[in-house]
Enzyme design. Structure first.
Site, short mmCIF file in Angstrom:
data_model
loop_
_atom_site.label_atom_id
_atom_site.label_comp_id
_atom_site.label_asym_id
_atom_site.label_seq_id
_atom_site.Cartn_x
_atom_site.Cartn_y
_atom_site.Cartn_z
N TYR A 31 44.21 39.99 32.78
CA TYR A 31 44.28 38.53 32.78
C TYR A 31 44.05 37.98 31.37
O TYR A 31 43.63 38.70 30.47
CB TYR A 31 43.26 37.94 33.76
N ARG A 50 47.82 39.85 23.52
CA ARG A 50 46.75 40.70 24.03
C ARG A 50 46.95 40.99 25.52
O ARG A 50 46.63 42.10 25.99
CB ARG A 50 45.38 40.05 23.80
N ARG A 98 47.79 50.62 50.54
CA ARG A 98 46.60 51.03 49.80
C ARG A 98 46.60 52.53 49.53
O ARG A 98 46.54 53.35 50.44
CB ARG A 98 45.34 50.66 50.59
N LYS A 145 41.28 43.73 28.86
CA LYS A 145 40.83 42.53 29.58
C LYS A 145 41.28 42.65 31.04
O LYS A 145 42.24 42.03 31.49
CB LYS A 145 41.38 41.26 28.92
N GLU A 177 28.28 43.13 23.14
CA GLU A 177 28.89 41.81 23.27
C GLU A 177 28.18 41.06 24.38
O GLU A 177 27.22 41.56 24.97
CB GLU A 177 30.39 41.94 23.58
N LEU A 201 35.61 43.77 23.89
CA LEU A 201 36.91 43.11 23.88
C LEU A 201 37.06 42.41 22.53
O LEU A 201 36.15 41.70 22.09
CB LEU A 201 36.99 42.08 25.01
#
Length: 295
Positions: A31, A50, A98, A145, A177, A201
């Site tokens: 995302y 990104r 699944r 991300k 971070e 990140l």
């Protein structure tokens, strides 16, 4: 509210998600969050590049180019009359029965986008924030991300329960971070931050700050530092799309410097703010040109 899903702009109540979507079942997706100021996207190119890089790292090919994604984001801003807030774009590997392994090549990624009104955090930018150190128990690909944010959620909750605004991840004694941010310390006029590797990140606002530091001739050291060293910094701040450059006045209830936002942090905040009028003027000029109302 108008949302985007797989090529269509729909009212939010029309958006249907499958229980077999791999984002829901496995967190199998990536995302991005893009800030909007005065109806103009901020650093959209960098965010969407990104997004494509994150997708590639999990062996997923997005069905849109950066240019097409920017157009989608701009349409979301216009259709929702968004002034200040952000665009959320999420891509999952798709809908399939699944099974842990990837589905076959005929399964297409699911792309969703929507807007959120979100004013700038002026009070926190002015007064600063408190952080709480938390052991970093996440996986070792923090450079992606991804939708897998449970470790971040638990860390943030631990910070909030301690009356702090952000968590500070520490792994092997080293500061990494924040739960939703990058972090910087300032010692003797030098800006310190973690190198951009798989432990963090590489935030877009982080990159903006490094560029501003270069323009302001502030020395930068991209090197790991310990929690003890963090507590001994003269100044500290964290950055993100929504937090911008937020001063940190305490870590684990210990004052950083004098316990108030420091002068170099303020200097970087002012430089960040100074970009915005030029950005917005350019953005609005592009909009007028696209609409044929200006040359």
């Amino acid at each position: 509210m108008k949302c985007f899903k797989d090529g269509e702009f729909l009212a939010i109540e029309e958006v249907k998600l499958s229980v077999d979507d791999r984002g829901y079942v496995f967190g199998d997706g990536v995302y991005e969050v893009i800030k909007v100021y005065d109806g103009v996207l901020f650093t959209a190119q960098e965010h969407l590049e990104r997004l494509i890089e994150s997708a590639a790292k999990i062996r997923m090919v997005l069905p849109y180019t950066v240019e097409q994604l920017i157009e989608i984001a701009e349409q979301l801003v216009q259709q929702n009359n968004l002034t200040v807030g952000h665009i959320y774009l999420q891509v999952t590997r798709g809908v399939a029965p699944r099974a842990h392994q990837f589905p076959n090549e005929f399964v297409s990624p699911v792309v969703i986008g929507y807007t959120v009104e979100n004013p700038r955090p002026f009070a926190q930018l002015e007064m600063g924030a408190a952080m709480k150190s938390v052991e970093d128990m996440r996986w070792l690909r923090c450079d992606i991300k991804s939708l897998n944010l449970l470790g971040n959620v638990l860390a943030k909750q631990e910070a909030v329960e301690s009356n702090c605004q952000e968590a500070l991840f520490v792994r092997d004694g080293l500061v990494r971070e924040g739960s939703a941010s990058n972090v910087f310390g300032i010692k003797d006029g030098v800006l310190h931050t973690h190198p951009a590797n798989h432990f963090i990140l590489n935030g877009i606002t982080r990159r903006v700050v490094l560029q501003l530091a270069s323009e302001l001739s502030i020395p930068v050291k991209e090197k790991e530092f310990t929690l003890t060293e963090a507590l001994e910094m003269d100044e500290f701040f964290f950055t993100s799309t929504n937090a911008e450059i937020t001063p940190v006045v305490t870590i684990d209830r210990q004052l950083i410097g004098e316990g108030v936002p420091g002068p170099l942090t303020r200097k970087l905040q002012k430089a960040f703010d100074a970009q915005l009028p030029m950005l917005l003027a350019a953005g609005h000029a592009d909009e007028r040109n696209a609409n044929g109302s200006a040359s």
